[in-house]
Design a protein around this motif. Structure first.
Motif: not given
Length: 85
Positions: A70-85
């Motif tokens: 159900g795209g949970r991994v993509e949803k997680f990445r989008n949610k926390f993309a701002q914290f990635r360096k």
């Protein structure tokens, strides 16, 4: 002269996958309480496994991909993309 009693008991052992009956022989130090007689007449120690490469979902191709849930991994990445360096 090598020291006696310091080396593990390295010998041929039969590993048995209890989920499907698959067995293979290899050399190992694994402790084995039981013995099995092979078709060729050899009696070897038996080490019982719950799963092996013959029955594990990853190796048999029956494992479900995390991305297909159900795209949970993509949803997680989008949610926390701002914290990635």
């Amino acid at each position: 002269m090598p020291k006696q009693g310091i080396h593990p008991n390295y010998r041929e052992v039969v590993f048995l996958d209890q989920s499907n009956g698959f067995q293979f022989v290899t050399r190992s130090c694994a402790p084995a309480k039981d013995k099995i007689t092979l078709e060729d007449g050899r009696e070897l120690p038996l080490f019982k496994l719950e799963t092996s490469s013959e029955s594990h979902a990853f190796y048999t191709g029956t494992q479900k991909s995390v991305d297909s849930l159900g795209g949970r991994v993509e949803k997680f990445r989008n949610k926390f993309a701002q914290f990635r360096k």
